[in-house]
Design an enzyme around this catalytic site. Structure first.
Site, short mmCIF file in Angstrom:
data_model
loop_
_atom_site.label_atom_id
_atom_site.label_comp_id
_atom_site.label_asym_id
_atom_site.label_seq_id
_atom_site.Cartn_x
_atom_site.Cartn_y
_atom_site.Cartn_z
N THR A 131 5.17 0.18 -7.14
CA THR A 131 6.31 0.62 -6.32
C THR A 131 6.11 2.06 -5.83
O THR A 131 5.40 2.85 -6.46
CB THR A 131 7.60 0.55 -7.17
OG1 THR A 131 8.66 1.15 -6.44
CG2 THR A 131 7.46 1.29 -8.49
N ASP A 132 6.80 2.40 -4.75
CA ASP A 132 6.76 3.79 -4.26
C ASP A 132 7.52 4.74 -5.18
O ASP A 132 7.37 5.96 -5.10
CB ASP A 132 7.32 3.89 -2.83
CG ASP A 132 8.77 3.43 -2.69
OD1 ASP A 132 9.38 3.00 -3.69
OD2 ASP A 132 9.31 3.52 -1.56
N GLU A 133 8.36 4.17 -6.08
CA GLU A 133 9.19 5.04 -6.93
C GLU A 133 8.36 5.89 -7.89
O GLU A 133 8.85 6.88 -8.43
CB GLU A 133 10.22 4.22 -7.72
CG GLU A 133 11.13 3.43 -6.80
CD GLU A 133 12.45 3.03 -7.41
OE1 GLU A 133 12.78 3.49 -8.51
OE2 GLU A 133 13.17 2.26 -6.77
N TYR A 157 12.67 3.08 -15.16
CA TYR A 157 11.93 2.05 -14.40
C TYR A 157 10.67 2.65 -13.78
O TYR A 157 9.56 2.14 -13.99
CB TYR A 157 12.82 1.44 -13.31
CG TYR A 157 12.03 0.66 -12.27
CD1 TYR A 157 11.38 -0.53 -12.59
CD2 TYR A 157 11.93 1.12 -10.94
CE1 TYR A 157 10.64 -1.24 -11.64
CE2 TYR A 157 11.19 0.42 -9.99
CZ TYR A 157 10.55 -0.76 -10.35
OH TYR A 157 9.82 -1.45 -9.41
N LYS A 161 6.65 1.93 -14.50
CA LYS A 161 5.71 1.45 -13.48
C LYS A 161 4.55 2.45 -13.33
O LYS A 161 3.39 2.06 -13.18
CB LYS A 161 6.40 1.24 -12.13
CG LYS A 161 7.38 0.08 -12.09
CD LYS A 161 6.75 -1.30 -12.28
CE LYS A 161 5.90 -1.78 -11.14
NZ LYS A 161 5.46 -3.18 -11.30
P1 NAD Z 1 12.25 -9.53 -9.77
O1 NAD Z 1 13.04 -8.83 -10.82
O2 NAD Z 1 12.98 -10.28 -8.70
O3 NAD Z 1 11.27 -10.59 -10.47
C1 NAD Z 1 10.52 -10.28 -11.62
C2 NAD Z 1 9.95 -11.59 -12.16
O4 NAD Z 1 9.17 -11.27 -13.32
C3 NAD Z 1 11.00 -12.61 -12.60
O5 NAD Z 1 10.66 -13.90 -12.16
C4 NAD Z 1 10.97 -12.54 -14.12
O6 NAD Z 1 11.32 -13.76 -14.75
C5 NAD Z 1 9.52 -12.17 -14.36
N1 NAD Z 1 9.34 -11.48 -15.65
C6 NAD Z 1 10.03 -10.43 -16.13
N2 NAD Z 1 9.60 -10.09 -17.36
C7 NAD Z 1 8.58 -10.95 -17.66
C8 NAD Z 1 7.73 -11.11 -18.78
N3 NAD Z 1 7.86 -10.34 -19.87
N4 NAD Z 1 6.78 -12.07 -18.73
C9 NAD Z 1 6.65 -12.89 -17.64
N5 NAD Z 1 7.46 -12.78 -16.57
C10 NAD Z 1 8.42 -11.83 -16.57
O7 NAD Z 1 11.28 -8.45 -9.17
P2 NAD Z 1 10.79 -8.21 -7.67
O8 NAD Z 1 11.79 -7.40 -6.96
O9 NAD Z 1 10.34 -9.49 -7.11
O10 NAD Z 1 9.52 -7.27 -7.95
C11 NAD Z 1 8.25 -7.83 -8.26
C12 NAD Z 1 7.27 -6.71 -8.49
O11 NAD Z 1 7.17 -5.90 -7.33
C13 NAD Z 1 7.64 -5.78 -9.64
O12 NAD Z 1 6.47 -5.42 -10.32
C14 NAD Z 1 8.26 -4.57 -8.94
O13 NAD Z 1 8.06 -3.40 -9.69
C15 NAD Z 1 7.46 -4.54 -7.65
N6 NAD Z 1 8.15 -3.97 -6.48
C16 NAD Z 1 9.39 -4.40 -6.12
C17 NAD Z 1 9.99 -3.89 -4.97
C18 NAD Z 1 11.35 -4.35 -4.50
O14 NAD Z 1 11.90 -3.77 -3.56
N7 NAD Z 1 11.95 -5.37 -5.09
C19 NAD Z 1 9.32 -2.93 -4.20
C20 NAD Z 1 8.05 -2.50 -4.62
C21 NAD Z 1 7.47 -3.04 -5.75
O1 DAU Z 2 11.47 1.53 -3.73
C1 DAU Z 2 11.08 0.32 -4.30
C2 DAU Z 2 12.09 -0.12 -5.33
O2 DAU Z 2 13.24 -0.57 -4.61
C3 DAU Z 2 11.59 -1.22 -6.26
O3 DAU Z 2 10.49 -0.73 -6.99
C4 DAU Z 2 12.70 -1.68 -7.21
O4 DAU Z 2 12.23 -2.76 -7.99
C5 DAU Z 2 13.87 -2.14 -6.36
O5 DAU Z 2 14.95 -2.50 -7.20
C6 DAU Z 2 14.32 -1.03 -5.39
O6 DAU Z 2 14.92 0.07 -6.12
P1 DAU Z 2 16.25 0.80 -5.61
O7 DAU Z 2 16.90 1.42 -6.76
O8 DAU Z 2 15.97 1.65 -4.42
O9 DAU Z 2 17.09 -0.49 -5.08
P2 DAU Z 2 18.64 -0.88 -5.23
O10 DAU Z 2 18.84 -2.10 -4.37
O11 DAU Z 2 19.07 -0.95 -6.64
O12 DAU Z 2 19.39 0.34 -4.54
C7 DAU Z 2 19.12 0.73 -3.22
C8 DAU Z 2 19.93 1.98 -2.95
O13 DAU Z 2 21.33 1.64 -2.93
C9 DAU Z 2 19.78 3.06 -4.00
O14 DAU Z 2 19.81 4.34 -3.38
C10 DAU Z 2 21.00 2.89 -4.89
C11 DAU Z 2 22.06 2.38 -3.92
N1 DAU Z 2 23.07 1.44 -4.49
C12 DAU Z 2 22.60 0.36 -5.18
C13 DAU Z 2 23.47 -0.55 -5.74
C14 DAU Z 2 22.98 -1.74 -6.51
C15 DAU Z 2 24.42 1.65 -4.31
O15 DAU Z 2 24.83 2.61 -3.65
N2 DAU Z 2 25.30 0.76 -4.86
C16 DAU Z 2 24.89 -0.33 -5.58
O16 DAU Z 2 25.75 -1.11 -6.08
#
Ligand code: NAD
Ligand code: DAU
Length: 351
Positions: A131-133, A157, A161
């Site tokens: 992730t970019d975080e 988190y 990562k």
């Molecule tokens: P998600 O939470 O929707 O899915 C995670 C999946 O991993 C689920 O299916 C869960 O059952 C599985 N999982 C969790 N713990 C596990 C374990 N111990 N063993 C096996 N499986 C397990 O996540 P996502 O949003 O699809 O993100 C996927 C990946 O991409 C993550 O590594 C996250 O850090 C990264 N990522 C997410 C975003 C985003 O915006 N969502 C952006 C950049 C990177």
């Molecule tokens: O940047 C990549 C990341 O983006 C991924 O690595 C993470 O897995 C993914 O969850 C996401 O993280 P964020 O924390 O940015 O996403 P989230 O949807 O939780 O929140 C987006 C923005 O909105 C953040 O600034 C927090 C704000 N927010 C979020 C929620 C859930 C609110 O203001 N209210 C809310 O209820």
């Protein structure tokens, strides 16, 4: 024939990637390894669950003997590792489960690959999705995260990562494991668990429930359509350089409050409600602890080296996304009620 192990394939991004790979590569065997935590939903994969080149394994990446046996069973050639705890708010409440899955789970995957491949790395790849975080927070302005930006994570988190990324690099530098890493910005699209901003707010607008905006809504995120992320992963997995990192992002920054107002407008329109109907749902609440102000990714390297470009304009992507959640209310209702957790038993019987 190649055997590709995708972890976390029942989650949001993983399910898009699994669908893409299963359909695009009929000569690959795609093994989806997922523990089915609250975030894993096999209903996300209905479209491909009967394909002959798709296999599902319910397993925890922290369970080393099982992971080792699956490497043996499938003679794995490539790993695309997405399984993780992914929600920042949950990491603030329970940092230990993030260290367990994201750090120890990733270390297990690396060690299992190292032992299975026994130093014979020809044709093998271990691709870690990050992730970019990990780069921390930017101030408002023009600066972007590049692949050279120093790691500076703030939330449990992002710390977990970042730690997993370091282990992946350490396995490359120490043991020569053929690794690749990508760091992507915020994804949006179908099948995202409705704890994340966009699906949560669409669902709340639908039910006339408050929209909890953290702080003043001034934080900035860089949004990318999930299918564009999946295409980038496919490209990097096949053509990216071993040992390299690639940033993935859409050059698409939005202040939360502006994005939320757009969501309200589009959702009200698609529900047939007059403009402004749901404006009163906006509710400013206490800020997220350690809330990073701004993320913004520079994905020039991916464009220049591998020719990747985002395919969708944001307005179009948001329109498609809102429409998907409104058209798939059963999916949303099953997720919010917990019904989706019975899907494994229905498909595969009791464990
Ligand atoms: P998600 O939470 O929707 O899915 C995670 C999946 O991993 C689920 O299916 C869960 O059952 C599985 N999982 C969790 N713990 C596990 C374990 N111990 N063993 C096996 N499986 C397990 O996540 P996502 O949003 O699809 O993100 C996927 C990946 O991409 C993550 O590594 C996250 O850090 C990264 N990522 C997410 C975003 C985003 O915006 N969502 C952006 C950049 C990177
Ligand atoms: O940047 C990549 C990341 O983006 C991924 O690595 C993470 O897995 C993914 O969850 C996401 O993280 P964020 O924390 O940015 O996403 P989230 O949807 O939780 O929140 C987006 C923005 O909105 C953040 O600034 C927090 C704000 N927010 C979020 C929620 C859930 C609110 O203001 N209210 C809310 O209820």
């Amino acid at each position: 024939m190649k055997n590709i192990l995708i972890t976390g394939g029942a989650g949001f991004i993983g399910s898009h990637l699994v669908r893409l790979m299963v359909k695009k590569y009929p000569d690959y065997q795609i093994i989806n390894l997922d523990a089915l935590t609250y975030a894993g939903n096999l209903a996300n994969l209905k479209e491909i669950e009967q394909y002959p080149n798709y296999k599902f394994e319910k397993a925890d990446i922290c369970d080393f003997p099982t992971i080792q046996s699956l490497f043996e069973k499938y003679q794995v050639d490539g790993v695309i590792h997405l399984a993780a705890e992914s929600h920042v708010d949950r990491s603030i409440k329970d940092p230990f489960s993030f260290a367990r899955t994201n750090v120890m789970g990733t270390l297990n995957m690396l060690q299992a690959a190292k032992l299975a491949w026994k130093g014979n790395y020809i044709g093998k790849v271990f691709y870690h999705v990050s992730t970019d975080e990990v780069y921390g927070a930017l101030q408002s302005g023009m600066e972007l995260f590049t692949e050279q930006t120093k790691y500076d994570p703030h939330s449990p988190y992002s710390a977990s990562k970042a730690s997993s990324d370091h282990f992946v690099r350490a396995y490359h530098d120490t043991y020569g494991l053929p690794v690749k890493i990508s760091n992507c910005s915020n994804n949006y699209g179908s099948y995202q668990f409705p704890e994340k901003l966009i699906p949560l707010f669409i669902n709340n607008i639908r039910h006339n429930k408050p929209l909890p905006v953290y702080g003043k809504g001034e934080n900035v995120r860089d949004w990318l359509y999930v299918d564009d992320h999946a295409r980038a992963i496919d490209l990097i997995f096949h053509q990216g350089k071993i040992g390299d990192t690639y940033n993935i992002g859409g050059f698409n920054e939005w202040k939360n409050i502006d994005l939320i107002k757009l969501l309200i407008k589009v959702t009200d329109r698609l529900l047939g409600r007059p403009e402004g109907t749901s404006d009163h749902l906006l509710t400013f609440v206490a800020d997220r602890a350690g809330h990073d102000l701004r993320y913004a990714i520079d994905s020039t390297k991916l464009k220049n080296e591998l020719g990747w470009m985002p395919s969708l304009q944001f307005q179009e992507g948001i329109e498609k996304t809102v429409k998907w959640y409104l058209d798939n209310q059963t999916w949303l209702d099953e997720v919010t009620s917990g019904e989706y957790q019975c899907y494994y038993e229905k498909m595969y019987g009791k464990m």
